[in-house]
Design an enzyme around this catalytic site. Sequence first.
Site, PDB file in Angstrom:
ATOM      1  N   GLY A  46       0.837  -1.190   0.000  1.00 22.74           N
ATOM      2  CA  GLY A  46       0.000   0.000   0.000  1.00 22.74           C
ATOM      3  C   GLY A  46       0.870   1.237   0.000  1.00 22.74           C
ATOM      4  O   GLY A  46       1.998   1.216   0.496  1.00 22.74           O
ATOM      5  N   GLN A  51       3.129  10.003   1.064  1.00 20.99           N
ATOM      6  CA  GLN A  51       4.406   9.309   1.196  1.00 20.99           C
ATOM      7  C   GLN A  51       5.348   9.608   0.038  1.00 20.99           C
ATOM      8  O   GLN A  51       6.554   9.379   0.146  1.00 20.99           O
ATOM      9  CB  GLN A  51       4.180   7.796   1.288  1.00 20.99           C
ATOM     10  CG  GLN A  51       3.491   7.366   2.570  1.00 20.99           C
ATOM     11  CD  GLN A  51       3.274   5.876   2.573  1.00 20.99           C
ATOM     12  OE1 GLN A  51       2.254   5.388   2.107  1.00 20.99           O
ATOM     13  NE2 GLN A  51       4.252   5.142   3.095  1.00 20.99           N
ATOM     14  N   CYS A  94       5.827  -0.012   7.361  1.00 19.89           N
ATOM     15  CA  CYS A  94       5.485   1.113   6.492  1.00 19.89           C
ATOM     16  C   CYS A  94       6.709   1.488   5.659  1.00 19.89           C
ATOM     17  O   CYS A  94       7.827   1.512   6.174  1.00 19.89           O
ATOM     18  CB  CYS A  94       5.045   2.300   7.349  1.00 19.89           C
ATOM     19  SG  CYS A  94       4.574   3.760   6.429  1.00 19.89           S
ATOM     20  N   LEU A  95       6.470   1.802   4.385  1.00 20.40           N
ATOM     21  CA  LEU A  95       7.569   2.225   3.522  1.00 20.40           C
ATOM     22  C   LEU A  95       8.187   3.537   4.004  1.00 20.40           C
ATOM     23  O   LEU A  95       9.348   3.810   3.712  1.00 20.40           O
ATOM     24  CB  LEU A  95       7.077   2.365   2.080  1.00 20.40           C
ATOM     25  CG  LEU A  95       6.598   1.065   1.433  1.00 20.40           C
ATOM     26  CD1 LEU A  95       6.031   1.337   0.041  1.00 20.40           C
ATOM     27  CD2 LEU A  95       7.719   0.043   1.367  1.00 20.40           C
ATOM     28  N   HIS A 136      -4.573   1.865   7.389  1.00 19.64           N
ATOM     29  CA  HIS A 136      -3.202   2.371   7.494  1.00 19.64           C
ATOM     30  C   HIS A 136      -2.968   3.468   6.448  1.00 19.64           C
ATOM     31  O   HIS A 136      -2.436   4.543   6.768  1.00 19.64           O
ATOM     32  CB  HIS A 136      -2.237   1.196   7.289  1.00 19.64           C
ATOM     33  CG  HIS A 136      -0.795   1.564   7.270  1.00 19.64           C
ATOM     34  ND1 HIS A 136       0.070   1.198   8.266  1.00 19.64           N
ATOM     35  CD2 HIS A 136      -0.049   2.236   6.348  1.00 19.64           C
ATOM     36  CE1 HIS A 136       1.293   1.647   7.965  1.00 19.64           C
ATOM     37  NE2 HIS A 136       1.245   2.272   6.808  1.00 19.64           N
ATOM     38  N   GLU A 137      -3.366   3.207   5.196  1.00 19.50           N
ATOM     39  CA  GLU A 137      -3.138   4.194   4.126  1.00 19.50           C
ATOM     40  C   GLU A 137      -4.016   5.431   4.297  1.00 19.50           C
ATOM     41  O   GLU A 137      -3.564   6.553   4.045  1.00 19.50           O
ATOM     42  CB  GLU A 137      -3.348   3.556   2.749  1.00 19.50           C
ATOM     43  CG  GLU A 137      -2.412   2.399   2.437  1.00 19.50           C
ATOM     44  CD  GLU A 137      -0.934   2.677   2.659  1.00 19.50           C
ATOM     45  OE1 GLU A 137      -0.497   3.848   2.511  1.00 19.50           O
ATOM     46  OE2 GLU A 137      -0.202   1.729   2.981  1.00 19.50           O
ATOM     47  N   HIS A 140      -2.476   7.866   6.608  1.00 16.47           N
ATOM     48  CA  HIS A 140      -1.454   8.715   5.982  1.00 16.47           C
ATOM     49  C   HIS A 140      -2.072  10.005   5.428  1.00 16.47           C
ATOM     50  O   HIS A 140      -1.449  11.058   5.465  1.00 16.47           O
ATOM     51  CB  HIS A 140      -0.754   7.979   4.835  1.00 16.47           C
ATOM     52  CG  HIS A 140       0.367   7.094   5.263  1.00 16.47           C
ATOM     53  ND1 HIS A 140       1.517   7.564   5.859  1.00 16.47           N
ATOM     54  CD2 HIS A 140       0.520   5.746   5.167  1.00 16.47           C
ATOM     55  CE1 HIS A 140       2.326   6.559   6.113  1.00 16.47           C
ATOM     56  NE2 HIS A 140       1.742   5.436   5.700  1.00 16.47           N
TER      57      HIS A 140
END
Length: 188
Positions: A46, A51, A94-95, A136-137, A140
């Site tokens: 995701g 991000q 997470c990235l 989660h996304e 963000h």
Amino acid sequence: MALLPILTAPDPRLKKKSQLVKAVDAQTRQLMDDMLETMKAAPGIGLAAPQVGVLKRVIVLEIEREDTSTGPLFMANPEIVDVSEEDATYNEGCLSVPEHYADVVRPAKVTVRYLDRDNVQRELSCDGLLATCVQHEIDHLDGILFIDKISALKRSMILRKLVKARKEKEREGDEPASAKKESEHAAL
């Protein structure tokens, strides 16, 4: 398509709230395509527009696991319209918080309403890993990282490690070209 740079914590841009997308147009579709390519290359399941430094309410997801297979999902202006009473705990990563993971408790099931890649409003019922990933996304988009949902002590430790890693990476950028080339080959 293009690979986009992924911001890492504690970059202040990750804490900003994203703006609504007026409509999913060619520019938004290009952003979605670039985000999907970036996410896959990272690799991740995701990615949210903040991000990659774009403060728009856009997320992409693709989960290909034994128990969950979604294919690419493109969501503009995603909003959770229903949540289950029961919770689930997943060990999230997470990235934007590379190499760090923590258990996060979230609703086990959610329904999300969004505009798809063709600007059509859709609703999707999600459970399991997909429900966690969607939440989660969407977090963000509101400037919330998964580490904001864990203890202050653990969050502080993770952020200190990320700052230290960033400083080390910047120092490596100051190495002579020959030293940099040697370290690159050591990683192969």
